[in-house]
Scaffold this motif. Structure first.
Motif, PDB file in Angstrom:
ATOM      1  N   GLY A  64      -4.866  -3.420  32.950  1.00  0.00           N
ATOM      2  CA  GLY A  64      -5.322  -3.512  34.332  1.00  0.00           C
ATOM      3  C   GLY A  64      -6.364  -4.603  34.518  1.00  0.00           C
ATOM      4  O   GLY A  64      -6.330  -5.641  33.865  1.00  0.00           O
ATOM      5  N   ASN A  65      -7.295  -4.358  35.429  1.00  0.00           N
ATOM      6  CA  ASN A  65      -8.347  -5.323  35.760  1.00  0.00           C
ATOM      7  C   ASN A  65      -9.678  -4.969  35.102  1.00  0.00           C
ATOM      8  O   ASN A  65     -10.736  -5.248  35.659  1.00  0.00           O
ATOM      9  N   LYS A  66      -9.635  -4.360  33.930  1.00  0.00           N
ATOM     10  CA  LYS A  66     -10.877  -3.892  33.311  1.00  0.00           C
ATOM     11  C   LYS A  66     -11.777  -5.015  32.840  1.00  0.00           C
ATOM     12  O   LYS A  66     -12.977  -4.811  32.691  1.00  0.00           O
ATOM     13  N   TRP A  67     -11.252  -6.210  32.591  1.00  0.00           N
ATOM     14  CA  TRP A  67     -12.125  -7.316  32.173  1.00  0.00           C
ATOM     15  C   TRP A  67     -13.148  -7.617  33.251  1.00  0.00           C
ATOM     16  O   TRP A  67     -14.279  -7.975  32.936  1.00  0.00           O
ATOM     17  N   GLU A  68     -12.780  -7.481  34.523  1.00  0.00           N
ATOM     18  CA  GLU A  68     -13.720  -7.748  35.606  1.00  0.00           C
ATOM     19  C   GLU A  68     -14.402  -6.472  36.113  1.00  0.00           C
ATOM     20  O   GLU A  68     -15.566  -6.494  36.503  1.00  0.00           O
ATOM     21  N   ASN A  69     -13.684  -5.347  36.147  1.00  0.00           N
ATOM     22  CA  ASN A  69     -14.196  -4.135  36.776  1.00  0.00           C
ATOM     23  C   ASN A  69     -15.020  -3.248  35.841  1.00  0.00           C
ATOM     24  O   ASN A  69     -15.900  -2.526  36.311  1.00  0.00           O
ATOM     25  N   LYS A  70     -14.749  -3.254  34.554  1.00  0.00           N
ATOM     26  CA  LYS A  70     -15.462  -2.379  33.619  1.00  0.00           C
ATOM     27  C   LYS A  70     -16.872  -2.901  33.394  1.00  0.00           C
ATOM     28  O   LYS A  70     -17.065  -4.061  33.069  1.00  0.00           O
ATOM     29  N   GLN A  71     -17.850  -2.031  33.566  1.00  0.00           N
ATOM     30  CA  GLN A  71     -19.258  -2.395  33.413  1.00  0.00           C
ATOM     31  C   GLN A  71     -19.862  -1.621  32.243  1.00  0.00           C
ATOM     32  O   GLN A  71     -19.672  -0.409  32.124  1.00  0.00           O
ATOM     33  N   TYR A  72     -20.578  -2.321  31.398  1.00  0.00           N
ATOM     34  CA  TYR A  72     -21.352  -1.699  30.320  1.00  0.00           C
ATOM     35  C   TYR A  72     -22.800  -1.687  30.771  1.00  0.00           C
ATOM     36  O   TYR A  72     -23.363  -2.724  31.111  1.00  0.00           O
ATOM     37  N   THR A  73     -23.424  -0.522  30.779  1.00  0.00           N
ATOM     38  CA  THR A  73     -24.817  -0.407  31.204  1.00  0.00           C
ATOM     39  C   THR A  73     -25.643   0.162  30.066  1.00  0.00           C
ATOM     40  O   THR A  73     -25.153   0.938  29.242  1.00  0.00           O
ATOM     41  N   TRP A  74     -26.908  -0.225  30.006  1.00  0.00           N
ATOM     42  CA  TRP A  74     -27.835   0.300  29.017  1.00  0.00           C
ATOM     43  C   TRP A  74     -29.239   0.222  29.568  1.00  0.00           C
ATOM     44  O   TRP A  74     -29.535  -0.537  30.472  1.00  0.00           O
ATOM     45  N   TYR A  75     -30.089   1.041  29.023  1.00  0.00           N
ATOM     46  CA  TYR A  75     -31.483   1.124  29.445  1.00  0.00           C
ATOM     47  C   TYR A  75     -32.347   0.492  28.381  1.00  0.00           C
ATOM     48  O   TYR A  75     -32.239   0.834  27.199  1.00  0.00           O
ATOM     49  N   THR A  76     -33.218  -0.437  28.762  1.00  0.00           N
ATOM     50  CA  THR A  76     -34.009  -1.189  27.798  1.00  0.00           C
ATOM     51  C   THR A  76     -35.335  -0.526  27.455  1.00  0.00           C
ATOM     52  O   THR A  76     -35.970  -0.899  26.495  1.00  0.00           O
ATOM     53  N   GLY A  77     -35.760   0.428  28.250  1.00  0.00           N
ATOM     54  CA  GLY A  77     -37.074   1.024  28.060  1.00  0.00           C
ATOM     55  C   GLY A  77     -38.032   0.587  29.148  1.00  0.00           C
ATOM     56  O   GLY A  77     -39.053   1.217  29.372  1.00  0.00           O
ATOM     57  N   TYR A  78     -37.716  -0.493  29.807  1.00  0.00           N
ATOM     58  CA  TYR A  78     -38.485  -0.961  30.949  1.00  0.00           C
ATOM     59  C   TYR A  78     -37.782  -0.510  32.221  1.00  0.00           C
ATOM     60  O   TYR A  78     -36.624  -0.127  32.192  1.00  0.00           O
ATOM     61  N   PRO A  79     -38.456  -0.572  33.379  1.00  0.00           N
ATOM     62  CA  PRO A  79     -37.799  -0.122  34.616  1.00  0.00           C
ATOM     63  C   PRO A  79     -36.529  -0.915  34.918  1.00  0.00           C
ATOM     64  O   PRO A  79     -36.481  -2.128  34.769  1.00  0.00           O
ATOM     65  N   GLY A  80     -35.512  -0.196  35.316  1.00  0.00           N
ATOM     66  CA  GLY A  80     -34.249  -0.813  35.698  1.00  0.00           C
ATOM     67  C   GLY A  80     -33.206  -0.727  34.610  1.00  0.00           C
ATOM     68  O   GLY A  80     -33.500  -0.606  33.427  1.00  0.00           O
ATOM     69  N   LEU A  81     -31.951  -0.791  35.025  1.00  0.00           N
ATOM     70  CA  LEU A  81     -30.822  -0.768  34.101  1.00  0.00           C
ATOM     71  C   LEU A  81     -30.281  -2.170  33.913  1.00  0.00           C
ATOM     72  O   LEU A  81     -30.293  -2.976  34.838  1.00  0.00           O
ATOM     73  N   ARG A  82     -29.796  -2.468  32.731  1.00  0.00           N
ATOM     74  CA  ARG A  82     -29.088  -3.723  32.480  1.00  0.00           C
ATOM     75  C   ARG A  82     -27.604  -3.426  32.494  1.00  0.00           C
ATOM     76  O   ARG A  82     -27.180  -2.339  32.080  1.00  0.00           O
TER      77      ARG A  82
END
Length: 147
Positions: free
Chosen positions: A69-87
């Motif tokens: 499918g279109n997962k190369w564009e639509n799939k998002q990997y998120t992680w928390y760095t320890g500082y405010p906000g998500l990457r």
């Protein structure tokens, strides 16, 4: 009356094998689920839940892995760095930076959530190109991720 005995594997009596997987044109989820089964040892009749009975898996050509499918564009990997906000980053961005992280994260999330998973994941060796430094272990080629 017949007494039944259940076999429980012990850490010292497990014979580990080395398997070589070529990830060229393989779908990420199907390949990751097959690798997770081998790392846990569920492909053996001597599987024991509290003992690491799995084999070593060497994956080469991980940069040629595919999504459906279109997962190369639509799939998002998120992680928390320890500082405010998500990457976050898309799958295409991650493939450009570290293509081996796509497969290792997929396999890691399919393993049990305990201390044994760290041992199992350490038996997974992922390489971007066709070469790997495990020739001395003589890994046997295996076809995974096909339906």
């Amino acid at each position: 009356m017949v007494k039944m005995k259940t076999y429980m594997a012990k850490a010292g009596e497990i014979e580990r094998h080395w398997l070589l997987v070529d990830a060229t044109d393989k779908v990420v989820g199907r390949l990751a689920s097959d690798i997770a089964v081998i790392l846990m040892g569920k492909h053996r009749p001597t599987y024991t839940p509290h003992v690491d009975t799995g084999d070593y898996v060497v994956v080469v050509n991980v940069d040629k892995i595919v999504f459906t499918g279109n997962k190369w564009e639509n799939k998002q990997y998120t992680w928390y760095t320890g500082y405010p906000g998500l990457r976050s980053e898309s799958a295409a961005e991650r493939k450009a930076k570290k293509p081996e992280m796509i497969l290792s994260e997929a396999v890691r999330r399919m393993l049990p959530k305990n201390k044994l998973a760290t041992q199992m994941l350490s038996k997974l060796k992922i390489y971007v190109g066709p070469e790997h430094p495990h020739q001395a272990q003589n890994p046997e080629p295996i076809e995974l991720g096909v339906k």
